[in-house]
Write a protein that holds these residues in place. Structure first.
Motif, PDB file in Angstrom:
ATOM      1  N   LEU A  28       0.808  -1.222   0.000  1.00  0.00           N
ATOM      2  CA  LEU A  28       0.000   0.000   0.000  1.00  0.00           C
ATOM      3  C   LEU A  28       0.844   1.277   0.000  1.00  0.00           C
ATOM      4  O   LEU A  28       0.587   2.169  -0.815  1.00  0.00           O
ATOM      5  CB  LEU A  28      -0.991   0.001   1.162  1.00  0.00           C
ATOM      6  CG  LEU A  28      -1.896   1.225   1.261  1.00  0.00           C
ATOM      7  CD1 LEU A  28      -2.728   1.409   0.001  1.00  0.00           C
ATOM      8  CD2 LEU A  28      -2.786   1.112   2.490  1.00  0.00           C
ATOM      9  N   PRO A  29       1.858   1.425   0.854  1.00  0.00           N
ATOM     10  CA  PRO A  29       2.648   2.664   0.814  1.00  0.00           C
ATOM     11  C   PRO A  29       3.323   2.909  -0.542  1.00  0.00           C
ATOM     12  O   PRO A  29       3.482   4.054  -0.962  1.00  0.00           O
ATOM     13  CB  PRO A  29       3.688   2.473   1.917  1.00  0.00           C
ATOM     14  CG  PRO A  29       3.088   1.465   2.834  1.00  0.00           C
ATOM     15  CD  PRO A  29       2.253   0.570   1.965  1.00  0.00           C
ATOM     16  N   GLU A  32       0.590   4.192  -2.875  1.00  0.00           N
ATOM     17  CA  GLU A  32       0.179   5.557  -2.514  1.00  0.00           C
ATOM     18  C   GLU A  32       1.065   6.610  -3.174  1.00  0.00           C
ATOM     19  O   GLU A  32       0.666   7.758  -3.319  1.00  0.00           O
ATOM     20  CB  GLU A  32       0.177   5.726  -1.000  1.00  0.00           C
ATOM     21  CG  GLU A  32      -0.992   5.002  -0.348  1.00  0.00           C
ATOM     22  CD  GLU A  32      -0.966   5.064   1.171  1.00  0.00           C
ATOM     23  OE1 GLU A  32       0.134   5.160   1.768  1.00  0.00           O
ATOM     24  OE2 GLU A  32      -2.058   5.004   1.765  1.00  0.00           O
ATOM     25  N   GLN A  33       2.257   6.230  -3.604  1.00  0.00           N
ATOM     26  CA  GLN A  33       3.180   7.152  -4.279  1.00  0.00           C
ATOM     27  C   GLN A  33       2.925   7.243  -5.784  1.00  0.00           C
ATOM     28  O   GLN A  33       3.616   7.976  -6.483  1.00  0.00           O
ATOM     29  CB  GLN A  33       4.621   6.723  -4.012  1.00  0.00           C
ATOM     30  CG  GLN A  33       4.988   6.781  -2.551  1.00  0.00           C
ATOM     31  CD  GLN A  33       6.382   6.260  -2.295  1.00  0.00           C
ATOM     32  OE1 GLN A  33       7.278   6.391  -3.130  1.00  0.00           O
ATOM     33  NE2 GLN A  33       6.581   5.666  -1.137  1.00  0.00           N
ATOM     34  N   GLU A  34       1.952   6.497  -6.285  1.00  0.00           N
ATOM     35  CA  GLU A  34       1.631   6.493  -7.714  1.00  0.00           C
ATOM     36  C   GLU A  34       0.374   7.330  -7.948  1.00  0.00           C
ATOM     37  O   GLU A  34      -0.738   6.856  -7.729  1.00  0.00           O
ATOM     38  CB  GLU A  34       1.382   5.061  -8.194  1.00  0.00           C
ATOM     39  CG  GLU A  34       2.569   4.150  -8.064  1.00  0.00           C
ATOM     40  CD  GLU A  34       2.257   2.728  -8.521  1.00  0.00           C
ATOM     41  OE1 GLU A  34       1.133   2.459  -8.996  1.00  0.00           O
ATOM     42  OE2 GLU A  34       3.152   1.885  -8.402  1.00  0.00           O
ATOM     43  N   LYS A  38      -5.613   4.831  -8.974  1.00  0.00           N
ATOM     44  CA  LYS A  38      -6.761   5.112  -8.096  1.00  0.00           C
ATOM     45  C   LYS A  38      -7.970   4.437  -8.685  1.00  0.00           C
ATOM     46  O   LYS A  38      -8.329   4.729  -9.826  1.00  0.00           O
ATOM     47  CB  LYS A  38      -7.020   6.613  -7.979  1.00  0.00           C
ATOM     48  CG  LYS A  38      -5.955   7.347  -7.223  1.00  0.00           C
ATOM     49  CD  LYS A  38      -6.308   8.808  -7.101  1.00  0.00           C
ATOM     50  CE  LYS A  38      -5.175   9.545  -6.421  1.00  0.00           C
ATOM     51  NZ  LYS A  38      -5.382  10.946  -6.316  1.00  0.00           N
ATOM     52  N   TRP A  40      -6.895   1.376  -5.657  1.00  0.00           N
ATOM     53  CA  TRP A  40      -6.074   0.172  -5.532  1.00  0.00           C
ATOM     54  C   TRP A  40      -6.636  -0.622  -4.378  1.00  0.00           C
ATOM     55  O   TRP A  40      -6.780  -0.093  -3.261  1.00  0.00           O
ATOM     56  CB  TRP A  40      -4.614   0.532  -5.272  1.00  0.00           C
ATOM     57  CG  TRP A  40      -3.690  -0.659  -5.207  1.00  0.00           C
ATOM     58  CD1 TRP A  40      -3.061  -1.246  -6.257  1.00  0.00           C
ATOM     59  CD2 TRP A  40      -3.283  -1.386  -4.038  1.00  0.00           C
ATOM     60  NE1 TRP A  40      -2.293  -2.308  -5.820  1.00  0.00           N
ATOM     61  CE2 TRP A  40      -2.414  -2.412  -4.453  1.00  0.00           C
ATOM     62  CE3 TRP A  40      -3.586  -1.281  -2.688  1.00  0.00           C
ATOM     63  CZ2 TRP A  40      -1.834  -3.313  -3.568  1.00  0.00           C
ATOM     64  CZ3 TRP A  40      -3.012  -2.182  -1.804  1.00  0.00           C
ATOM     65  CH2 TRP A  40      -2.143  -3.180  -2.244  1.00  0.00           C
ATOM     66  N   ASP A  54      -7.160  -2.680  -9.429  1.00  0.00           N
ATOM     67  CA  ASP A  54      -6.786  -1.273  -9.488  1.00  0.00           C
ATOM     68  C   ASP A  54      -7.199  -0.664 -10.807  1.00  0.00           C
ATOM     69  O   ASP A  54      -7.467  -1.368 -11.771  1.00  0.00           O
ATOM     70  CB  ASP A  54      -5.296  -1.050  -9.213  1.00  0.00           C
ATOM     71  CG  ASP A  54      -4.375  -2.076  -9.852  1.00  0.00           C
ATOM     72  OD1 ASP A  54      -4.805  -2.820 -10.737  1.00  0.00           O
ATOM     73  OD2 ASP A  54      -3.206  -2.125  -9.467  1.00  0.00           O
ATOM     74  N   HIS A  65       2.359   1.625 -13.545  1.00  0.00           N
ATOM     75  CA  HIS A  65       2.114   0.800 -12.360  1.00  0.00           C
ATOM     76  C   HIS A  65       2.684  -0.611 -12.535  1.00  0.00           C
ATOM     77  O   HIS A  65       3.350  -1.135 -11.635  1.00  0.00           O
ATOM     78  CB  HIS A  65       0.612   0.727 -12.069  1.00  0.00           C
ATOM     79  CG  HIS A  65       0.279  -0.207 -10.967  1.00  0.00           C
ATOM     80  ND1 HIS A  65       0.570   0.065  -9.647  1.00  0.00           N
ATOM     81  CD2 HIS A  65      -0.325  -1.427 -10.982  1.00  0.00           C
ATOM     82  CE1 HIS A  65       0.166  -0.952  -8.900  1.00  0.00           C
ATOM     83  NE2 HIS A  65      -0.384  -1.858  -9.691  1.00  0.00           N
TER      84      HIS A  65
END
Length: 98
Positions: A28-29, A32-34, A38, A40, A54, A65
């Motif tokens: 997940l972290p 979150e940087q991508e 949205k 995911w 995703d 991704h």
């Protein structure tokens, strides 16, 4: 609007179910940087079957991704965690509510 998506099915090796769950949570972290990923979702379909769902605004974001940290980690840990290679389906989004 999301126009592209992925469905990734993962079958854990016997005894590796908890490790697969932790692997997915730890991703997940990275996701979150991508900005182009949205939503995911890491999901569990059954006792040993997991998945990632995703969506992306376009093909470029989907490719970014797939070639990013989570995709690389999946490839690196596939032999350790999964009974079969990840089954990746490219999807076209027809409608969404995010």
């Amino acid at each position: 609007m999301a126009t592209k998506a992925l469905l990734v099915r993962l079958e854990a090796k016997p005894g590796k179910e908890n490790a697969v769950e932790e692997f997915l949570r730890s991703a997940l972290p990275l996701v979150e940087q991508e900005p182009g990923t949205k939503p995911w979702l890491a999901v569990r379909f059954g006792p040993s079957t997991f998945g990632i769902i995703d969506a992306f605004p376009d093909e470029a974001a989907r490719e970014t991704h797939l070639n990013g940290p989570v995709g690389k980690a999946l490839g690196e840990r596939a032999d350790e965690l999964f009974a079969a290679p990840p089954e990746i389906s490219n999807l076209d989004v027809l409608a969404d509510k995010l």
